[in-house]
Motif scaffolding. Sequence first.
Motif, mmCIF file in Angstrom:
data_model
loop_
_atom_site.group_PDB
_atom_site.id
_atom_site.type_symbol
_atom_site.label_atom_id
_atom_site.label_comp_id
_atom_site.label_asym_id
_atom_site.label_seq_id
_atom_site.Cartn_x
_atom_site.Cartn_y
_atom_site.Cartn_z
ATOM 1 N N ALA A 196 0.820 -1.210 0.000
ATOM 2 C CA ALA A 196 0.000 0.000 0.000
ATOM 3 C C ALA A 196 0.853 1.258 0.000
ATOM 4 N N LEU A 197 1.959 1.244 0.742
ATOM 5 C CA LEU A 197 2.865 2.400 0.759
ATOM 6 C C LEU A 197 3.549 2.586 -0.593
ATOM 7 N N ALA A 198 3.964 1.496 -1.200
ATOM 8 C CA ALA A 198 4.651 1.586 -2.486
ATOM 9 C C ALA A 198 3.759 2.194 -3.558
ATOM 10 N N ALA A 199 2.446 1.945 -3.448
ATOM 11 C CA ALA A 199 1.517 2.531 -4.414
ATOM 12 C C ALA A 199 1.499 4.053 -4.319
ATOM 13 N N ARG A 200 1.938 4.588 -3.184
ATOM 14 C CA ARG A 200 2.028 6.039 -2.992
ATOM 15 C C ARG A 200 3.459 6.548 -3.139
ATOM 16 N N GLY A 201 4.354 5.663 -3.517
ATOM 17 C CA GLY A 201 5.742 6.045 -3.657
ATOM 18 C C GLY A 201 6.459 6.175 -2.334
ATOM 19 N N LEU A 202 5.966 5.468 -1.308
ATOM 20 C CA LEU A 202 6.535 5.562 0.036
ATOM 21 C C LEU A 202 7.049 4.210 0.503
ATOM 22 N N ALA A 203 7.811 4.228 1.593
ATOM 23 C CA ALA A 203 8.309 2.995 2.208
ATOM 24 C C ALA A 203 8.444 3.231 3.703
ATOM 25 N N ARG A 204 8.357 2.182 4.484
ATOM 26 C CA ARG A 204 8.538 2.271 5.931
ATOM 27 C C ARG A 204 9.808 1.531 6.329
ATOM 28 N N ARG A 205 10.170 1.644 7.601
ATOM 29 C CA ARG A 205 11.355 0.963 8.114
ATOM 30 C C ARG A 205 10.911 -0.297 8.855
ATOM 31 N N VAL A 206 11.198 -1.448 8.298
ATOM 32 C CA VAL A 206 10.895 -2.723 8.946
ATOM 33 C C VAL A 206 12.180 -3.240 9.576
ATOM 34 N N ALA A 207 12.231 -3.185 10.898
ATOM 35 C CA ALA A 207 13.457 -3.531 11.602
ATOM 36 C C ALA A 207 13.526 -4.995 12.014
ATOM 37 N N LEU A 208 12.365 -5.642 12.082
ATOM 38 C CA LEU A 208 12.335 -7.018 12.586
ATOM 39 C C LEU A 208 11.261 -7.810 11.856
ATOM 40 N N SER A 209 11.607 -9.048 11.498
ATOM 41 C CA SER A 209 10.661 -9.979 10.883
ATOM 42 C C SER A 209 10.549 -11.204 11.779
ATOM 43 N N VAL A 210 9.315 -11.590 12.140
ATOM 44 C CA VAL A 210 9.100 -12.737 13.034
ATOM 45 C C VAL A 210 8.118 -13.708 12.375
ATOM 46 N N PRO A 211 8.134 -14.984 12.785
ATOM 47 C CA PRO A 211 7.277 -15.969 12.118
ATOM 48 C C PRO A 211 5.883 -16.099 12.709
ATOM 49 N N HIS A 212 5.659 -15.607 13.963
ATOM 50 C CA HIS A 212 4.390 -15.873 14.631
ATOM 51 C C HIS A 212 3.831 -14.612 15.288
ATOM 52 N N PHE A 213 2.491 -14.554 15.359
ATOM 53 C CA PHE A 213 1.838 -13.427 16.024
ATOM 54 C C PHE A 213 2.051 -13.459 17.541
ATOM 55 N N LEU A 214 2.178 -14.647 18.120
ATOM 56 C CA LEU A 214 2.365 -14.744 19.567
ATOM 57 C C LEU A 214 3.641 -14.027 19.996
ATOM 58 N N PHE A 215 4.722 -14.228 19.275
ATOM 59 C CA PHE A 215 5.982 -13.558 19.596
ATOM 60 C C PHE A 215 5.902 -12.070 19.289
ATOM 61 N N LEU A 216 5.111 -11.726 18.275
ATOM 62 C CA LEU A 216 4.965 -10.315 17.911
ATOM 63 C C LEU A 216 4.472 -9.494 19.095
ATOM 64 N N GLU A 217 3.466 -9.978 19.810
ATOM 65 C CA GLU A 217 2.931 -9.218 20.945
ATOM 66 C C GLU A 217 3.992 -9.028 22.015
ATOM 67 N N ALA A 218 4.775 -10.059 22.291
ATOM 68 C CA ALA A 218 5.841 -9.937 23.284
ATOM 69 C C ALA A 218 6.871 -8.895 22.848
ATOM 70 N N VAL A 219 7.174 -8.844 21.560
ATOM 71 C CA VAL A 219 8.119 -7.851 21.044
ATOM 72 C C VAL A 219 7.573 -6.448 21.244
ATOM 73 N N LEU A 220 6.301 -6.243 20.941
ATOM 74 C CA LEU A 220 5.709 -4.913 21.069
ATOM 75 C C LEU A 220 5.701 -4.446 22.521
ATOM 76 N N VAL A 221 5.397 -5.343 23.435
ATOM 77 C CA VAL A 221 5.316 -4.981 24.845
ATOM 78 C C VAL A 221 6.683 -4.593 25.395
ATOM 79 N N ASN A 222 7.732 -5.224 24.900
ATOM 80 C CA ASN A 222 9.055 -5.053 25.495
ATOM 81 C C ASN A 222 10.002 -4.153 24.710
ATOM 82 N N THR A 223 9.543 -3.549 23.616
ATOM 83 C CA THR A 223 10.393 -2.668 22.824
ATOM 84 C C THR A 223 9.586 -1.443 22.385
#
Length: 237
Positions: A154-181
């Motif tokens: 969606a961002l690329a369609a507007r000529g934009l990009a975001r900074r993706v610093a971390l890629s994870v395989p599961h949503f369960l770990f994602l929540e722990a990452v958000l809470v602690n960073t």
Amino acid sequence: MRPTARADELRQPLRQALEALTQAVTPSGPFDPAQSHQTWRVAASDYGETSILLGALAGLRSAAPNARMAIVALNPQALASQAEQAHIDLAFHISSEAPLQLRRRSLFNESYVLAARTGHPALQGTLTLAQFCKLDHVIVSPDNGGFHGVTDTALAARGLARRVALSVPHFLFLEAVLVNTDLVAMVPSRLVRHSTALQVVAPPLEIPGFEMLMLWHDRVHRDPSHQWLREHIVRCL
């Protein structure tokens, strides 16, 4: 016309065989979950486990205390063959990737929200699209280790990009990452709507959501126990 001696000999065994065949093809009675020792095998991602199955488990244990359920990892490429070969009874997957040869029922339409730890400074006021792109994001990778998702499209369609610093395989770990960073993430709203540790806001651009389906094979379509399970899940949603 009279029967031969051989015909008379066949009369009783044929009657028994026909009665057995009649019992075999006659539909069974109503499914009684309280008396069932059924084992169901269900394929789901961690998103499907949390958003669909978790809410159905308590009622399932109460109504069918002797039944069992095995939740197996979702393998989208193998769904059709797994269902056909009786390796799974049900599956939960998004409509855009669901095998056409399986029966389906739409469960809900999901949307994305922006989530971060409660008190995150970037989410305290109105967030502009430019500010959104400068945040450090974490993504649940759809291609196992990638850094590109529907938000990036969606961002690329507007000529934009975001900074993706971390890629994870599961949503369960994602929540722990958000809470602690201080990382932020675009997540399906059903995963975080009851979280007290996360703050959720609408993103500054529209991200296409997805339709969630329940899938099953023709072989179990009219089976009373499977019909009961499908209806139970729908009721719980």
